[in-house]
Write a protein that holds these residues in place. Structure first.
Motif, PDB file in Angstrom:
ATOM      1  N   ASP A 169      64.501  64.799  51.847  1.00  0.00           N
ATOM      2  CA  ASP A 169      63.920  64.816  50.280  1.00  0.00           C
ATOM      3  C   ASP A 169      63.940  66.057  49.637  1.00  0.00           C
ATOM      4  OD1 ASP A 169      62.965  64.773  47.674  1.00  0.00           O
ATOM      5  OD2 ASP A 169      60.589  63.119  48.523  1.00  0.00           O
ATOM      6  N   GLN A 515      66.805  46.670  43.019  1.00  0.00           N
ATOM      7  CA  GLN A 515      67.504  47.649  44.236  1.00  0.00           C
ATOM      8  C   GLN A 515      66.733  47.292  45.964  1.00  0.00           C
ATOM      9  OE1 GLN A 515      64.309  50.983  43.406  1.00  0.00           O
ATOM     10  NE2 GLN A 515      66.404  53.008  44.435  1.00  0.00           N
ATOM     11  N   LEU A 519      68.972  47.923  49.397  1.00  0.00           N
ATOM     12  CA  LEU A 519      68.933  49.001  50.261  1.00  0.00           C
ATOM     13  C   LEU A 519      68.715  48.713  51.237  1.00  0.00           C
ATOM     14  CD1 LEU A 519      66.605  51.413  47.760  1.00  0.00           C
ATOM     15  CD2 LEU A 519      69.044  51.685  48.800  1.00  0.00           C
ATOM     16  N   CYS A 520      68.451  47.498  51.200  1.00  0.00           N
ATOM     17  CA  CYS A 520      68.709  46.529  52.466  1.00  0.00           C
ATOM     18  C   CYS A 520      69.464  46.267  53.265  1.00  0.00           C
ATOM     19  CB  CYS A 520      67.842  44.894  52.038  1.00  0.00           C
ATOM     20  SG  CYS A 520      65.670  44.834  52.219  1.00  0.00           S
ATOM     21  N   LEU A 579      64.289  40.697  55.880  1.00  0.00           N
ATOM     22  CA  LEU A 579      63.659  42.667  56.415  1.00  0.00           C
ATOM     23  C   LEU A 579      62.571  42.824  55.341  1.00  0.00           C
ATOM     24  CD1 LEU A 579      66.623  44.940  56.066  1.00  0.00           C
ATOM     25  CD2 LEU A 579      63.923  45.073  55.480  1.00  0.00           C
ATOM     26  N   LEU A 586      54.718  44.981  58.623  1.00  0.00           N
ATOM     27  CA  LEU A 586      54.633  45.995  59.668  1.00  0.00           C
ATOM     28  C   LEU A 586      54.316  46.712  58.816  1.00  0.00           C
ATOM     29  CD1 LEU A 586      56.612  46.790  62.418  1.00  0.00           C
ATOM     30  CD2 LEU A 586      57.722  48.104  61.066  1.00  0.00           C
TER      31      LEU A 586
ATOM     32  N   ARG B 321      54.470  55.976  60.045  1.00  0.00           N
ATOM     33  CA  ARG B 321      54.056  55.371  58.655  1.00  0.00           C
ATOM     34  C   ARG B 321      53.283  56.946  58.402  1.00  0.00           C
ATOM     35  NH1 ARG B 321      51.879  50.512  60.026  1.00  0.00           N
ATOM     36  NH2 ARG B 321      52.415  50.077  62.008  1.00  0.00           N
ATOM     37  N   ARG B 323      55.035  60.485  58.159  1.00  0.00           N
ATOM     38  CA  ARG B 323      55.932  61.241  57.741  1.00  0.00           C
ATOM     39  C   ARG B 323      57.033  60.394  56.094  1.00  0.00           C
ATOM     40  NH1 ARG B 323      58.817  65.993  57.827  1.00  0.00           N
ATOM     41  NH2 ARG B 323      61.136  66.155  56.695  1.00  0.00           N
ATOM     42  N   GLN B 325      58.920  61.238  52.864  1.00  0.00           N
ATOM     43  CA  GLN B 325      60.404  61.630  51.900  1.00  0.00           C
ATOM     44  C   GLN B 325      60.200  60.379  51.279  1.00  0.00           C
ATOM     45  OE1 GLN B 325      62.743  64.663  52.813  1.00  0.00           O
ATOM     46  NE2 GLN B 325      60.067  64.885  53.423  1.00  0.00           N
ATOM     47  N   GLY B 326      60.967  61.275  50.054  1.00  0.00           N
ATOM     48  CA  GLY B 326      61.211  60.299  48.885  1.00  0.00           C
ATOM     49  C   GLY B 326      60.289  59.385  47.811  1.00  0.00           C
ATOM     50  N   ARG B 327      60.620  58.807  47.264  1.00  0.00           N
ATOM     51  CA  ARG B 327      60.339  57.114  46.617  1.00  0.00           C
ATOM     52  C   ARG B 327      60.570  55.905  47.282  1.00  0.00           C
ATOM     53  NH1 ARG B 327      59.467  62.068  45.185  1.00  0.00           N
ATOM     54  NH2 ARG B 327      57.431  63.235  44.565  1.00  0.00           N
ATOM     55  N   PRO B 329      61.886  52.225  46.601  1.00  0.00           N
ATOM     56  CA  PRO B 329      61.784  50.828  45.576  1.00  0.00           C
ATOM     57  C   PRO B 329      60.674  50.780  45.039  1.00  0.00           C
ATOM     58  CG  PRO B 329      63.371  50.373  47.362  1.00  0.00           C
ATOM     59  CD  PRO B 329      62.418  51.178  47.696  1.00  0.00           C
ATOM     60  N   MET B 337      55.438  61.204  47.946  1.00  0.00           N
ATOM     61  CA  MET B 337      56.505  60.873  48.902  1.00  0.00           C
ATOM     62  C   MET B 337      56.035  60.088  48.945  1.00  0.00           C
ATOM     63  SD  MET B 337      59.080  64.445  50.311  1.00  0.00           S
ATOM     64  CE  MET B 337      56.884  64.951  50.837  1.00  0.00           C
ATOM     65  N   ILE B 341      58.535  54.392  56.542  1.00  0.00           N
ATOM     66  CA  ILE B 341      58.229  53.387  56.979  1.00  0.00           C
ATOM     67  C   ILE B 341      58.584  52.611  55.342  1.00  0.00           C
ATOM     68  CG2 ILE B 341      55.264  52.534  56.272  1.00  0.00           C
ATOM     69  CD1 ILE B 341      56.081  51.261  59.326  1.00  0.00           C
ATOM     70  N   PRO B 344      63.480  50.640  52.783  1.00  0.00           N
ATOM     71  CA  PRO B 344      63.966  49.472  53.801  1.00  0.00           C
ATOM     72  C   PRO B 344      64.906  50.343  54.631  1.00  0.00           C
ATOM     73  CG  PRO B 344      64.066  48.968  50.874  1.00  0.00           C
ATOM     74  CD  PRO B 344      62.984  50.340  51.154  1.00  0.00           C
ATOM     75  N   ASP B 345      65.825  50.956  54.710  1.00  0.00           N
ATOM     76  CA  ASP B 345      66.308  51.080  55.841  1.00  0.00           C
ATOM     77  C   ASP B 345      65.713  51.091  56.651  1.00  0.00           C
ATOM     78  OD1 ASP B 345      69.263  50.998  56.641  1.00  0.00           O
ATOM     79  OD2 ASP B 345      68.786  53.099  57.287  1.00  0.00           O
ATOM     80  N   GLN B 347      62.249  50.208  57.648  1.00  0.00           N
ATOM     81  CA  GLN B 347      62.263  48.852  57.910  1.00  0.00           C
ATOM     82  C   GLN B 347      62.932  47.897  58.742  1.00  0.00           C
ATOM     83  OE1 GLN B 347      60.908  46.835  54.699  1.00  0.00           O
ATOM     84  NE2 GLN B 347      58.750  48.605  54.297  1.00  0.00           N
ATOM     85  N   ARG B 348      64.241  48.681  58.489  1.00  0.00           N
ATOM     86  CA  ARG B 348      65.316  47.540  58.994  1.00  0.00           C
ATOM     87  C   ARG B 348      65.662  48.125  61.026  1.00  0.00           C
ATOM     88  NH1 ARG B 348      69.904  44.764  58.741  1.00  0.00           N
ATOM     89  NH2 ARG B 348      69.906  44.592  56.450  1.00  0.00           N
ATOM     90  N   LEU B 350      63.160  49.813  61.834  1.00  0.00           N
ATOM     91  CA  LEU B 350      61.834  49.247  63.179  1.00  0.00           C
ATOM     92  C   LEU B 350      61.765  47.641  63.419  1.00  0.00           C
ATOM     93  CD1 LEU B 350      59.453  51.375  61.280  1.00  0.00           C
ATOM     94  CD2 LEU B 350      60.204  52.241  63.544  1.00  0.00           C
TER      95      LEU B 350
END
Lengths: 589, 589
Positions: A169, A515, A519-520, A579, A586, B321, B323, B325-327, B329, B337, B341, B344-345, B347-348, B350
């Motif tokens: 970011d 969205q 992204l998933c 997911l 989680l 949990r 870190r 970064q970004g926003r 969805p 930010m 966690i 989604p990416d 989460q996938r 983890l």
């Protein structure tokens, strides 16, 4: 020891369209003979000069003392000889001493440098990014002062983006710049993970630094790009006064040990004046300038994935031919132990390594071809190729670096216990490979870029056109009726259908504003894209050059590796609900 | 910092059948309360004592000087406190001071030691193998002299199999033993890759060594097993004269740095008398004895895969949990930010890590359960459980260690750039994890064992029974109609069908003498087996203990991860032709 795979590289360049472009004189008077000569010479340098230093470079690493970084023994001589050979100038602007050769060629030789040593090849890779950013965005004055030295390789360049709180970011970055009123700026702040931020290979280092002006808007729209030299440059081009930018630390990393990864402090000297910098491009438009560097760098990082995979494959193949253990199927009682290359399980491993490497290489070269064609085209044609390059860049970066890690890990496995011993060299390749999916935008970011920015590009036409091209390869393959290709056409047709279905699903999800759902699917989609495209290029390659080995590899890829696309498609189009549910559980647990 | 996942471990033990076995008093008067107390105490030791030394152990490694190995700072104290806590004696024979507890329990605590540090846990793992081999095969005299010290952990044990030319193929080993006429033997030869072959943690080290007698038949039928102590043992059990076995070198490895990997020389001293050894079991039957050690060790190496995956997951989860970064969805403009966690990416990633870890853990505990049940059963029941353990051992070893590498690598990725920095600790986990697919029989060997030896076992009935059990879980899952499980039953049914189809295909190929074809499918078959079984156990777990988080993870596993089984099945039943064709082309190229 690594030897640049000239035959495979030349083949991949041809399949990507180089031969055709040369015939059509798209690259001026560049001849196929000159291309061959360049590839031969580069292969020699990579194999004879770089590769032999890779192990010792890894072992010694770079060291920091009093702000000075000493590179590994032999490293400065290697770099200077490499630059003296004209290798750095391959693509640069001819007005500043460059040779203006196509990206395809620079990507091909970059594969070779990286095959020799990722840690070495990083220095020129960063310089190349800096050159490109300056060529496109800097004032003529800056260009005149810096480009000749950067293009010749007499100086190196760096990219300064990351700060502790600002990785993926960039909007969160805090480094600041103030106007000095004389057209120069003063920079203050800390940057981390700066590759070759400090070293002893050249007399000067040119840092490109993202920072905020005092009145800049928040977020990514308030970032400017500055050129900050280690030594201020006199009007005659000679290095002058030391600038207030220093290396405060180098990282202790898993791999690429010979490449110093620096923490750089701008403007922490006693003067309080900051580091002297010059604006590149417009104020607050730094991110766009930086993306110029990053897009090229992404493709080159993809080449790192290809290169390290190739090196791992070569090492594993050589070992598998030498090492004897057990008796392969078909051995007669009393036979000596078989070379392990005779065992089907080892063959599967080696073929998987080779197939993925070739597939990733083909995608990367296709991306380079698109960049070249965009440069030499106009109007609609230019738009077509620009879009193609945009589409393929995240795939080239992420697919190739993911398989780089996979292949390097498989390479260790082929070696058995010896693979875990550092002296064997297979372990280093995994350690080196592991950075590539992380830097220049993590592969997760690449997947998001592919889905969120590249699929909707041009109303979805570029990806549609691309898939249609892949499908045409399927048809040619089917029509060829070549026995050696087995069920390639069928398997490939399923894979392309999976790609198309997943693509349409994601485009629709995005269009509907779903969205999170889109992204998933980003990461499995990118892998699906890479696998399918790689398979198509292997088939195209088999049709382009008749060779029983290529046919057999293509068939293995299609009948074994491509099977994965179905699972990936299901993850994209049917994986989001579970997911998101499990992700929420989680997160809240 | 690693904390033993007591809840997940207790859950997995329950799902594997521990609670039922305790209720049925299959393990004497062992109570559930005692089990809980042991798990709690072990978790404390692993988290508070072992884990804090993992990083410094990795950094310092072990050093060799004049044949003496010095372990990392704190290592000897750690080991002695661990042994003093009675942990080494958990499973040993009660007649020699052991506590005779079930394997399930020793496997559970072993997961914890390995979660703390693979390099540490290796020492007791090898001792445990030596204990088992001696309990089953040694003379009473040897048992009396050695078992009490090995069971208490006062001494450690080693396994000496590998020689430079004999890795997977033990038939090629050359170390030799001569008869001294007094019942003792003299050993000569070199062994490599001997884990904790020399160290400073205990007063004596007991080597179990494979060697050939002068009149032994060639190949694996001419190998005998010898006990060779570092110090000869006096009649009162105290260490006496130094034996002629010395460490000639320690390896410079990718990971498990704190564990010395030694080259051991037997009988190279000036006396020319060789190293004094004692026969274990019968002459020329050493391989059978060694397999006693190896089967247990294979399951324990599988636990290393589970443990390192768990450690990597915990580290990545904690980072994700923290870190930002970004926003993510759903963020509103102006939001800070997001913790990564939320993406989604991530989460996938983890969930993939956690799902694979839980699946592998369940398989390993099921294997341990089978070993325990075999021990406490008779006749047909004993045969059933012995076959079950035989079937699951290669899967527990290879699937768990493969996912150990995968998960550790994903763990690095979650950390972004920080993951590549050694101080973060994520990189060490990958370096450590990478050995587990190699030692105790490479995963390729495990896959071949599964296909070639385990599928034909008992005319194919054991695997058939097992698959029927998995199918019963599908039916229970379907019948449960639990909303949180989504399409688990359907996805799992497909996966089990894939497993069954692949199994029948391989059994038929073997029965028809199509050995090469069957071997081509070995590695994808093992992964298919592991994925499907892991998914079934997750479903069984969800049905066993109601918990929304478990339901969600199970569903994610089924709807995302299980999709891979179809590709794996196709590789098994349709991948051999192209593999053999391309393999031949590769070999001959």
């Amino acid at each position: 020891m690594y030897r640049a795979p000239i035959k495979d590289i030349a083949h991949s360049l041809k399949v990507a369209g180089l031969a055709e472009a040369l015939e059509e004189k798209r690259f001026g008077d560049l001849s196929a003979d000159l291309v061959d000569a360049i590839l031969d010479e580069a292969a020699k340098f990579a194999g004879e000069r770089i590769a032999p230093l890779a192990e010792s470079g890894d072992k010694h690493g770079a060291t920091l003392e009093n702000g000075n970084v000493t590179t590994a023994p032999g490293w400065t001589g290697l770099y200077r000889d490499w630059a003296a050979g004209g290798w750095n100038a391959l693509t640069g602007d001819e007005a500043y001493g460059g040779q203006g050769l196509p990206t395809m060629l620079s990507v091909a030789v970059s594969e070779m440098w990286n095959g020799g040593s990722l840690a070495f090849a990083l220095a020129p890779m960063l310089t190349m990014g800096a050159v490109e950013a300056l060529e496109k965005h800097a004032s003529d004055e800056l260009k005149k002062l810096y480009l000749p030295k950067l293009i010749s390789g007499e100086w190196t360049g760096t990219m300064n983006l990351t700060e502790p709180q600002a990785g993926s970011d960039l909007g969160a970055l805090k480094a600041r710049a103030t106007r000095n009123g004389d057209g120069t700026y003063s920079l203050f702040g800390q940057k981390i993970f700066i590759t070759y931020g400090e070293h002893d290979m050249t007399d000067n280092i040119v840092h490109l630094v993202l920072a905020r002006l005092p009145d800049a808007p928040a977020g990514t729209k308030g970032i400017s790009l500055f050129l900050v030299p280690k030594f201020l440059v006199n009007a005659d081009g000679s290095p002058g006064k030391r600038n207030d930018v220093f290396c405060a630390g180098i990282e202790h990393k898993l791999g690429i040990h010979a490449s110093p990864t620096c923490t750089m402090i701008y403007g922490d000297g006693t003067s309080g004046e900051g580091a002297r910098g010059w604006l590149v491009g417009e104020e607050n438009r730094g991110l766009a300038c930086m993306f110029t560097m990053m897009n090229n760098a992404r493709l080159l990082v993809g080449m790192q994935g290809v290169a390290v995979a190739e090196a791992a494959y070569q090492k594993a193949l050589a070992f598998a031919r030498e090492r004897r253990q057990g008796r392969a199927p078909g051995s007669k009682p009393g036979d000596a132990m078989s070379p392990i290359i005779e065992h089907p399980d080892i063959q599967r491993t080696l073929l998987t390594m080779k197939g993925l490497t070739q597939g990733a290489r083909a995608i990367a070269y296709a991306c380079a071809h698109a960049l070249d064609m965009a440069r030499v085209s106009e109007n609609d044609e230019a738009r077509h190729w620009t879009d193609r390059a945009s589409l393929l860049t995240p795939v080239a970066k992420a697919f190739a670096t993911d398989i780089g890690v996979d292949v390097a890990s498989l390479g260790i496995q082929v070696h058995g216990g010896m693979g875990f011993i550092e002296e064997t060299g297979a372990a280093r390749l995994l350690r080196d490979a592991r950075i590539a999916p992380i830097y220049e935008g993590t592969n997760g970011i690449q997947a998001i870029d592919l889905v969120q920015r590249k699929l909707p590009l041009g109303n979805g036409e570029p990806v549609k056109t691309y898939i249609a091209e892949l499908r045409a390869i399927v048809e040619e393959t089917a029509a060829s009726n070549r026995a050696g290709l087995g069920d390639t056409a069928t398997c490939l047709a399923f894979a392309i259908a999976d790609l198309e279905e997943a693509t349409l699903y994601l485009q629709e999800a995005l269009a509907d504003g779903r969205q999170a759902e889109a992204l998933c699917g980003a990461t499995p989609y990118l892998r699906l894209f890479g696998l399918a495209a790689g398979g198509a290029y292997l088939a195209k390659g088999a049709l382009t050059e008749e060779d029983a080995g290529r046919d057999a590899l293509c068939r293995f890829y299609a009948e074994n590796l491509l099977r994965e696309t179905n699972a990936l498609k299901h993850r994209v189009i049917g994986g989001a609900d579970s997911l998101l549910a499990a992700g929420a559980a989680l997160r809240d647990s």
